[in-house]
Design an enzyme around this catalytic site. Structure first.
Site, PDB file in Angstrom:
ATOM      1  N   LYS A 155       0.866  -1.197   0.000  1.00 38.18           N
ATOM      2  CA  LYS A 155       0.000   0.000   0.000  1.00 38.18           C
ATOM      3  C   LYS A 155       0.883   1.221   0.000  1.00 38.18           C
ATOM      4  O   LYS A 155       1.978   1.162   0.561  1.00 38.18           O
ATOM      5  CB  LYS A 155      -0.901   0.010   1.243  1.00 38.18           C
ATOM      6  CG  LYS A 155      -1.826  -1.174   1.391  1.00 38.18           C
ATOM      7  CD  LYS A 155      -3.120  -0.987   0.627  1.00 38.18           C
ATOM      8  CE  LYS A 155      -3.938  -2.281   0.665  1.00 38.18           C
ATOM      9  NZ  LYS A 155      -5.185  -2.214  -0.059  1.00 38.18           N
ATOM     10  N   LYS A 181       1.770  -9.298  -1.638  1.00 42.11           N
ATOM     11  CA  LYS A 181       1.104  -9.282  -2.938  1.00 42.11           C
ATOM     12  C   LYS A 181       0.894  -7.881  -3.465  1.00 42.11           C
ATOM     13  O   LYS A 181       0.871  -6.903  -2.704  1.00 42.11           O
ATOM     14  CB  LYS A 181      -0.230 -10.044  -2.895  1.00 42.11           C
ATOM     15  CG  LYS A 181      -1.317  -9.375  -2.079  1.00 42.11           C
ATOM     16  CD  LYS A 181      -2.613 -10.172  -2.116  1.00 42.11           C
ATOM     17  CE  LYS A 181      -3.483  -9.859  -3.307  1.00 42.11           C
ATOM     18  NZ  LYS A 181      -3.990  -8.474  -3.338  1.00 42.11           N
ATOM     19  N   ASP A 183      -1.563  -5.097  -5.204  1.00 41.46           N
ATOM     20  CA  ASP A 183      -2.990  -4.856  -5.054  1.00 41.46           C
ATOM     21  C   ASP A 183      -3.693  -5.181  -6.370  1.00 41.46           C
ATOM     22  O   ASP A 183      -3.060  -5.327  -7.413  1.00 41.46           O
ATOM     23  CB  ASP A 183      -3.257  -3.426  -4.574  1.00 41.46           C
ATOM     24  CG  ASP A 183      -4.308  -3.443  -3.467  1.00 41.46           C
ATOM     25  OD1 ASP A 183      -5.250  -4.261  -3.569  1.00 41.46           O
ATOM     26  OD2 ASP A 183      -4.195  -2.666  -2.517  1.00 41.46           O
ATOM     27  N   GLU A 184      -5.022  -5.319  -6.288  1.00 40.59           N
ATOM     28  CA  GLU A 184      -5.777  -5.847  -7.433  1.00 40.59           C
ATOM     29  C   GLU A 184      -5.684  -4.955  -8.673  1.00 40.59           C
ATOM     30  O   GLU A 184      -5.845  -5.444  -9.788  1.00 40.59           O
ATOM     31  CB  GLU A 184      -7.246  -6.061  -7.037  1.00 40.59           C
ATOM     32  CG  GLU A 184      -8.060  -4.816  -6.690  1.00 40.59           C
ATOM     33  CD  GLU A 184      -7.828  -4.296  -5.287  1.00 40.59           C
ATOM     34  OE1 GLU A 184      -7.142  -4.984  -4.519  1.00 40.59           O
ATOM     35  OE2 GLU A 184      -8.315  -3.190  -4.962  1.00 40.59           O
ATOM     36  N   HIS A 271      -7.638 -13.146  -6.548  1.00 43.37           N
ATOM     37  CA  HIS A 271      -8.330 -11.992  -5.953  1.00 43.37           C
ATOM     38  C   HIS A 271      -9.712 -11.939  -6.589  1.00 43.37           C
ATOM     39  O   HIS A 271      -9.878 -12.347  -7.739  1.00 43.37           O
ATOM     40  CB  HIS A 271      -7.535 -10.720  -6.255  1.00 43.37           C
ATOM     41  CG  HIS A 271      -7.950  -9.550  -5.412  1.00 43.37           C
ATOM     42  ND1 HIS A 271      -9.153  -8.920  -5.576  1.00 43.37           N
ATOM     43  CD2 HIS A 271      -7.319  -8.913  -4.405  1.00 43.37           C
ATOM     44  CE1 HIS A 271      -9.252  -7.922  -4.687  1.00 43.37           C
ATOM     45  NE2 HIS A 271      -8.149  -7.907  -3.957  1.00 43.37           N
ATOM     46  N   LYS A 311     -13.470  -4.606   6.871  1.00 44.95           N
ATOM     47  CA  LYS A 311     -14.161  -3.446   6.279  1.00 44.95           C
ATOM     48  C   LYS A 311     -15.212  -3.830   5.233  1.00 44.95           C
ATOM     49  O   LYS A 311     -15.986  -2.993   4.798  1.00 44.95           O
ATOM     50  CB  LYS A 311     -13.121  -2.517   5.645  1.00 44.95           C
ATOM     51  CG  LYS A 311     -12.473  -3.060   4.364  1.00 44.95           C
ATOM     52  CD  LYS A 311     -11.439  -2.102   3.772  1.00 44.95           C
ATOM     53  CE  LYS A 311     -10.875  -2.659   2.478  1.00 44.95           C
ATOM     54  NZ  LYS A 311      -9.786  -1.857   1.923  1.00 44.95           N
ATOM     55  N   GLY A 377      -3.374  -5.111   4.811  1.00 43.83           N
ATOM     56  CA  GLY A 377      -2.780  -4.032   4.025  1.00 43.83           C
ATOM     57  C   GLY A 377      -2.541  -2.847   4.945  1.00 43.83           C
ATOM     58  O   GLY A 377      -1.473  -2.699   5.555  1.00 43.83           O
TER      59      GLY A 377
HETATM   60  C1  CAP Z   1      -7.157  -5.161   1.462  1.00 42.10           C
HETATM   61  C2  CAP Z   1      -7.267  -5.126  -0.011  1.00 42.10           C
HETATM   62  C3  CAP Z   1      -7.946  -6.349  -0.664  1.00 42.10           C
HETATM   63  C4  CAP Z   1      -9.298  -6.721  -0.095  1.00 42.10           C
HETATM   64  C5  CAP Z   1     -10.222  -7.342  -1.113  1.00 42.10           C
HETATM   65  C6  CAP Z   1      -8.019  -3.865  -0.486  1.00 42.10           C
HETATM   66  O1  CAP Z   1      -6.505  -4.021   1.957  1.00 42.10           O
HETATM   67  O2  CAP Z   1      -5.982  -5.051  -0.590  1.00 42.10           O
HETATM   68  O3  CAP Z   1      -8.043  -6.056  -2.011  1.00 42.10           O
HETATM   69  O4  CAP Z   1      -9.085  -7.625   0.927  1.00 42.10           O
HETATM   70  O5  CAP Z   1     -11.416  -7.755  -0.563  1.00 42.10           O
HETATM   71  O6  CAP Z   1      -7.607  -3.327  -1.502  1.00 42.10           O
HETATM   72  O7  CAP Z   1      -9.052  -3.554   0.101  1.00 42.10           O
HETATM   73  P1  CAP Z   1      -6.656  -3.580   3.497  1.00 42.10           P
HETATM   74  P2  CAP Z   1     -11.791  -9.292  -0.339  1.00 42.10           P
HETATM   75  O8  CAP Z   1      -6.059  -4.685   4.317  1.00 42.10           O
HETATM   76  O9  CAP Z   1      -5.864  -2.302   3.612  1.00 42.10           O
HETATM   77  O10 CAP Z   1      -8.097  -3.382   3.775  1.00 42.10           O
HETATM   78  O11 CAP Z   1     -10.646  -9.931   0.368  1.00 42.10           O
HETATM   79  O12 CAP Z   1     -13.030  -9.264   0.481  1.00 42.10           O
HETATM   80  O13 CAP Z   1     -12.000  -9.854  -1.672  1.00 42.10           O
HETATM   81 MG    MG Z   2      -6.669  -4.839  -2.570  1.00 43.04          MG
END
Ligand code: CAP
Ligand code: MG
Length: 429
Positions: A155, A181, A183-184, A271, A311, A377
């Site tokens: 992040k 990893k 991020d998406e 993801h 969240k 993250g």
């Molecule tokens: C988490 C995260 C992931 C989410 C995706 C984000 O970051 O990198 O992409 O977990 O949701 O971008 O929100 P944080 P899920 O730890 O900073 O929240 O796992 O429900 O698919």
């Molecule tokens: Mg993410």
């Protein structure tokens, strides 16, 4: 096809039918439109998702009849439909989805329709590769015997330059993360190009491995147009990477299959960005369970399933059920879920992620046990002392549970954990 209601019911609603071991079963929740009976909505779901359409066809043949789907159980608004496996091409997930999760979502006869779960027959499972590593293989690869894996997402999710990205990854590994990893939404933007990022970040993984004596993996995001995706994955393998990640929904299941079928010697992280567009409504769309089933079938080694506490939406009971579905060999039927024997298909490991911090660990381990990736993250990079100590805090939180010491007590002698729970608190279990 006999287009009288009776004719349709006779063919597509068959309460006496006993599904065979070669049938694919779907569990739907159907809310018929005003003035439409449940039977009619169920019949239309079965016909539209198999061999029928809105009118009688002059082109229909007797031999097509046996391929018709059969609604064999209607209880309240829960409908089970059996599909003969001959309806589907082996090893082709988009083909299966285009039938059972295709036109039906727009049918006027149903006000709402939701695919709750799916159960594959052995015959179909045999035509898919499934995860290459699964929980056991990943534990061997990472040399982690029992504890949960600790992961992070670099992040800020977008914007860091390559050099800083690699440094953040290094700090996370050095502090105690096993997995780091992308991020998406990071792929190969101008500020952080794929090739450079791969080289620099893998260099940091090597450094952290030799300094800590632990295995460290970089889950680089190869999500892209599929030819580019494959080229990038090949490069990761050539440069000694252990892992790649793909956004399974935005890239699509064909892309996931392409990546898995290329048979790289690397694990695949899935993801699920965008899933909530169709999994969130309790009335319409599909349950995350269905997506998880297809992810396992396609060969995803680690899959995001939610947190029950972070969240993003999702109750902990649902997260537990998802974990069971992707990690167990045999899953038993419940009111909302179908049974599944995964036969030749390896397990996928659950990833809990989304708004997590170290104070959530006791809750997560209580519900999800040890076969889980705990992924933070903001909960690592937002630590007041930075990423390195943030990662230490996350590992300390895991250790507190393993040692059976309440997290707030463990924190007294672990200042990094103390800082984290002072900032974000902790969930009482
Ligand atoms: C988490 C995260 C992931 C989410 C995706 C984000 O970051 O990198 O992409 O977990 O949701 O971008 O929100 P944080 P899920 O730890 O900073 O929240 O796992 O429900 O698919
Ligand atoms: Mg993410």
């Amino acid at each position: 096809m006999n287009r009288t209601k009776e004719g349709i019911y006779k063919r597509f609603v068959t309460p006496n039918y006993k599904p065979t071991s070669n049938d694919l079963i779907c569990l739907f929740r159907i809310e018929p439109a005003k003035g439409v009976s449940m039977k009619e909505a169920a019949a239309n779901t079965a016909l539209e998702s198999s061999v029928g359409t809105w009118t009688k066809l002059e082109t229909d043949r007797k031999y097509v009849e046996k391929l018709g789907a059969k609604a064999f159980s209607i209880k309240g608004n829960m409908v089970k439909i059996a599909y003969p496996s001959e309806l589907f091409e082996g090893g082709n997930i988009p083909n299966v989805l285009s039938s059972i999760a295709g036109n039906i979502f727009g049918m006027k006869v149903a006000k709402n329709i939701r695919l709750e779960d799916i159960s594959f027959p052995k015959k179909m499972l045999k035509t898919y590769k499934g995860p290459k590593y699964g929980v056991e293989g990943l534990r061997k690869m990472m040399k982690i015997k029992e504890r949960p894996f600790v992961g992070t997402i670099v992040k800020p999710k977008l914007g860091l330059k390559t050099k800083h990205h690699a440094l953040v990854a290094y700090d996370a590994w050095a502090g105690g993360c096993d997995l780091v990893k992308d991020d998406e939404n990071l792929s190969s933007q101008n500020f952080n190009k794929f090739e450079g990022r791969l080289a620099k970040t893998l260099e940091m993984a090597d450094r952290a491995e030799s300094e800590t004596g632990e295995k460290k993996a970089y889950l680089i995001n190869v999500t892209a147009e599929t030819m580019t995706m494959l080229k990038r994955a090949q490069l990761v393998q050539d440069m000694g990477g252990k892992y790649v990640m793909i956004d399974i929904v935005t890239a699509g299941f064909a892309a996931v299959q392409t990546l898995r079928n290329a048979n790289f010697k690397m694990a695949i992280h899935g993801h699920r960005a965008m899933h909530a567009a169709f999994t969130r409504s309790p009335k319409h769309g599909m349950d995350m369970m269905v997506l998880a089933d297809f992810a396992r079938l396609a060969g995803i080694d680690t899959l995001h399933i939610g947190t029950g506490i972070g969240k993003l939406e999702g109750k902990i009971e649902e997260i537990e059920a998802l974990q069971e579905e992707i990690e167990q060999k045999v899953v038993y039927e419940t009111k909302h879920h179908l049974a599944q024997n995964w036969a030749n298909i390896n397990s996928s490991m659950a990833v809990s992620s989304g708004g997590l911090h170290p104070g959530h660990v006791p809750f997560l381990m209580k519900h999800l046990g040890h076969d889980v990736v705990l992924q933070f993250g903001g909960g690592i990079h937002g630590h007041p002392k930075g990423t390195f100590e943030g990662a230490m805090a996350a590992r300390q939180a895991v250790n507190s549970v393993i040692n059976g010491v309440p997290i707030e007590e463990y924190a007294i002698f672990h200042p990094q954990l103390k800082k984290a729970i002072d900032l974000w608190g902790y969930a009482k279990v």
